[in-house]
Motif scaffolding. Structure first.
Motif, short mmCIF file in Angstrom:
data_model
loop_
_atom_site.label_atom_id
_atom_site.label_comp_id
_atom_site.label_asym_id
_atom_site.label_seq_id
_atom_site.Cartn_x
_atom_site.Cartn_y
_atom_site.Cartn_z
N UNK A 33 0.66 -1.19 0.06
CA UNK A 33 0.15 -0.06 -0.06
C UNK A 33 0.89 1.32 -0.02
N UNK A 34 1.99 1.30 -0.67
CA UNK A 34 2.97 2.30 -0.48
C UNK A 34 3.31 2.76 -2.04
N UNK A 35 4.04 3.71 -2.17
CA UNK A 35 4.26 4.37 -3.47
C UNK A 35 5.69 4.35 -3.63
N UNK A 36 5.97 4.08 -5.04
CA UNK A 36 7.43 3.92 -5.49
C UNK A 36 7.21 4.89 -6.72
N UNK A 37 8.34 5.90 -6.72
CA UNK A 37 8.13 6.70 -7.99
C UNK A 37 9.66 6.70 -8.63
N UNK A 38 10.14 6.62 -9.92
CA UNK A 38 11.16 6.86 -10.68
C UNK A 38 11.31 8.16 -11.12
N UNK A 39 12.20 9.04 -10.57
CA UNK A 39 12.52 10.25 -10.97
C UNK A 39 13.76 10.44 -11.81
N UNK A 40 13.66 11.35 -12.60
CA UNK A 40 15.08 11.63 -13.55
C UNK A 40 15.29 10.68 -14.51
N UNK A 41 14.26 9.68 -15.13
CA UNK A 41 14.40 8.58 -16.15
C UNK A 41 14.95 9.33 -17.51
N UNK A 42 16.27 8.84 -17.66
CA UNK A 42 16.74 9.23 -19.00
C UNK A 42 15.78 8.51 -20.35
N UNK A 43 15.91 9.28 -21.39
CA UNK A 43 14.96 8.99 -22.59
C UNK A 43 15.47 7.73 -23.07
N UNK B 97 8.71 14.55 -7.67
CA UNK B 97 8.11 13.35 -7.16
C UNK B 97 7.86 13.65 -5.69
N UNK B 98 8.58 14.50 -4.91
CA UNK B 98 8.22 14.86 -3.63
C UNK B 98 6.73 15.44 -3.71
N UNK B 99 6.61 16.49 -4.44
CA UNK B 99 5.28 17.05 -4.71
C UNK B 99 4.19 16.26 -4.94
N UNK B 100 4.35 15.10 -6.01
CA UNK B 100 3.33 14.36 -6.26
C UNK B 100 2.96 13.34 -5.02
N UNK B 101 3.94 13.13 -4.14
CA UNK B 101 3.58 12.27 -3.01
C UNK B 101 3.03 13.08 -2.01
N UNK B 102 3.20 14.16 -1.67
CA UNK B 102 2.25 15.41 -0.89
C UNK B 102 1.13 15.27 -1.34
N UNK B 103 0.66 15.38 -2.40
CA UNK B 103 -0.76 15.43 -3.02
C UNK B 103 -1.50 14.15 -2.80
#
Length: 107
Positions: A66-76, A100-106
Motif C-alpha cells: 500500500x505504498x508508492x514508488x516513484x522513478x525520478x529523472x529517468x533518461x530517455x 516526485x516529492x510534490x506528487x507524494x505530498x498530493x
C-alpha cells in the motif's frame, strides 16, 4: 503523511552487476511499513532487463504494502526501454525528485 525515502542510483548502468545490490536495498527499505520511495535515476543512462527486473520487484513490494514508488529523472533511453518492455504504465515516472516529492505530498 507517510515517510519518504530517496534512493539515488549513482551508477550510469542499471545492469546485472547492480541489480542484486538494488534488490538488497529494496528489502532493507521495505522494513519501514509506512514509507514511500523515490528512486532517483538521473545518473542512469543505460539499463538492461535485469535492472528493470529489480525495479519491477521494488514496485511490487511497495504496491503490495500500500505504498508508492516513484522513478525520478529517468533518461530517455531508459524510458524507451520501459515502454518497449510495456512497463512504463506500471511505474510513476517524473522528471526529478522535486516533482516526485510534490506528487507524494498530493496523494
Amino acid at each position: 503523511m507517510a515517510n519518504i525515502s530517496i534512493l539515488g542510483i549513482k551508477s550510469n548502468r542499471l545492469d546485472n552487476r547492480l541489480a542484486p545490490d538494488m534488490k538488497s536495498q529494496m528489502v532493507m527499505l521495505d522494513t519501514e511499513e509506512d514509507g514511500n520511495l523515490i528512486m532517483d535515476l538521473k545518473s542512469v543512462t543505460f539499463a538492461e532487463f535485469s535492472g528493470l527486473g529489480s525495479l519491477l520487484m521494488a514496485q511490487r513490494l511497495y504496491r503490495d504494502n500500500g505504498r508508492s514508488l516513484i522513478l525520478a529523472g529517468v533518461a530517455e533511453r531508459v524510458r524507451k526501454l520501459l515502454e518497449i518492455s510495456q512497463l512504463s504504465d506500471v511505474f510513476v515516472l517524473l522528471n526529478n525528485t522535486d516533482a516526485a516529492l510534490d506528487h507524494l505530498r498530493e496523494e
